[in-house]
Motif scaffolding. Structure first.
Motif, PDB file in Angstrom:
ATOM      1  N   ALA A 134     -38.922  32.171   3.732  1.00  0.00           N
ATOM      2  CA  ALA A 134     -37.699  31.734   4.414  1.00  0.00           C
ATOM      3  C   ALA A 134     -37.847  30.293   4.907  1.00  0.00           C
ATOM      4  CB  ALA A 134     -37.377  32.666   5.567  1.00  0.00           C
ATOM      5  N   GLU A 135     -39.027  29.936   5.384  1.00  0.00           N
ATOM      6  CA  GLU A 135     -39.250  28.561   5.842  1.00  0.00           C
ATOM      7  C   GLU A 135     -39.118  27.568   4.690  1.00  0.00           C
ATOM      8  OE1 GLU A 135     -42.940  28.310   7.966  1.00  0.00           O
ATOM      9  OE2 GLU A 135     -42.144  29.403   9.692  1.00  0.00           O
ATOM     10  N   MET A 136     -39.667  27.940   3.523  1.00  0.00           N
ATOM     11  CA  MET A 136     -39.526  27.077   2.341  1.00  0.00           C
ATOM     12  C   MET A 136     -38.064  26.960   1.934  1.00  0.00           C
ATOM     13  SD  MET A 136     -42.891  28.105   0.023  1.00  0.00           S
ATOM     14  CE  MET A 136     -41.853  28.331  -1.361  1.00  0.00           C
ATOM     15  N   GLN A 137     -37.344  28.076   1.954  1.00  0.00           N
ATOM     16  CA  GLN A 137     -35.922  28.076   1.597  1.00  0.00           C
ATOM     17  C   GLN A 137     -35.115  27.246   2.597  1.00  0.00           C
ATOM     18  OE1 GLN A 137     -34.798  29.060  -1.176  1.00  0.00           O
ATOM     19  NE2 GLN A 137     -36.391  30.421  -1.916  1.00  0.00           N
ATOM     20  N   ARG A 138     -35.462  27.362   3.880  1.00  0.00           N
ATOM     21  CA  ARG A 138     -34.781  26.576   4.921  1.00  0.00           C
ATOM     22  C   ARG A 138     -34.946  25.075   4.664  1.00  0.00           C
ATOM     23  NH1 ARG A 138     -36.130  29.110  10.883  1.00  0.00           N
ATOM     24  NH2 ARG A 138     -34.877  31.008  10.675  1.00  0.00           N
ATOM     25  N   GLU A 139     -36.175  24.668   4.368  1.00  0.00           N
ATOM     26  CA  GLU A 139     -36.444  23.250   4.121  1.00  0.00           C
ATOM     27  C   GLU A 139     -35.649  22.742   2.918  1.00  0.00           C
ATOM     28  OE1 GLU A 139     -38.497  20.756   5.805  1.00  0.00           O
ATOM     29  OE2 GLU A 139     -37.981  22.269   7.293  1.00  0.00           O
ATOM     30  N   TYR A 140     -35.627  23.535   1.859  1.00  0.00           N
ATOM     31  CA  TYR A 140     -34.887  23.133   0.646  1.00  0.00           C
ATOM     32  C   TYR A 140     -33.387  23.070   0.928  1.00  0.00           C
ATOM     33  CZ  TYR A 140     -33.351  22.976  -4.194  1.00  0.00           C
ATOM     34  OH  TYR A 140     -32.749  22.601  -5.364  1.00  0.00           O
TER      35      TYR A 140
END
Length: 186
Positions: A134-140
């Motif tokens: 989720a953190e990676m998706q948030r950043e993207y």
């Protein structure tokens, strides 16, 4: 002209070769139709945009303004532009050859990305301890949103003090700095 291209495509044996040839034809047509258009200049057009568009995000700029060749008689007589000529910053590679004009009608920008925009459910917005995915998706998600909807002149402005796109996105959203489409204005 189209008939010649179709005959040329029919003469090419493999499907892959046809696709490659078709892409070259489309690229040539794009260059013929818009001589000042290339993918590297899109970034330059936004980052070195006219001072009058300082608070304009990339999406809004492409939607409301067009790059016009300087001295083009066709563009001067065209009924699709309104307003005065807006000149790029001095550092712009095409400053002497082109400028921007406001469009009479908006054009909806087409957005191409390598990956799809994550869905809101993947961002785990309500979670105070999101998963690493989720953190990676948030950043993207935040990076794409800021690139499109937040006015900036330098890419470093897209990250918050903590180095996160997501923190900057949350800040921009709370402070009203992200562009928000309002159908009442159109």
């Amino acid at each position: 002209m189209r008939l010649r291209w179709c005959m040329l495509l029919a003469a090419v044996p493999s499907c892959y070769d046809r696709i490659v040839l078709w892409q070259k034809i489309i690229w040539c047509r794009a260059i013929m139709m818009a001589p000042c258009f290339d993918f590297a200049s899109i970034a330059a057009n936004y980052l070195l945009r006219p001072d009058a568009l300082e608070d304009c995000c990339a999406y809004c700029m492409v939607m409301n303004y067009a790059v016009v060749q300087a001295g083009s008689k066709r563009s001067e007589k065209s009924q699709k532009y309104i307003g005065r000529e807006l000149y790029f910053q001095e550092e712009h590679p095409s400053k002497k050859r082109s400028h921007m004009r406001e469009l009479k009608r908006i054009q909806i920008p087409l957005i191409y990305t390598k990956r799809e925009m994550p869905s809101i459910s993947e961002l785990e917005v309500d979670s105070s301890t999101p998963s690493s995915n989720a953190e990676m998706q948030r950043e993207y998600y935040a990076k794409l949103s800021l690139l499109l909807l937040y006015p900036f002149r330098d890419f470093s402005e897209l990250k918050h003090e903590d180095g996160s796109f997501w923190s900057k996105y949350i800040w921009a959203k709370k402070t009203g700095k992200l562009w928000n489409f309002d159908p009442k204005n159109f």
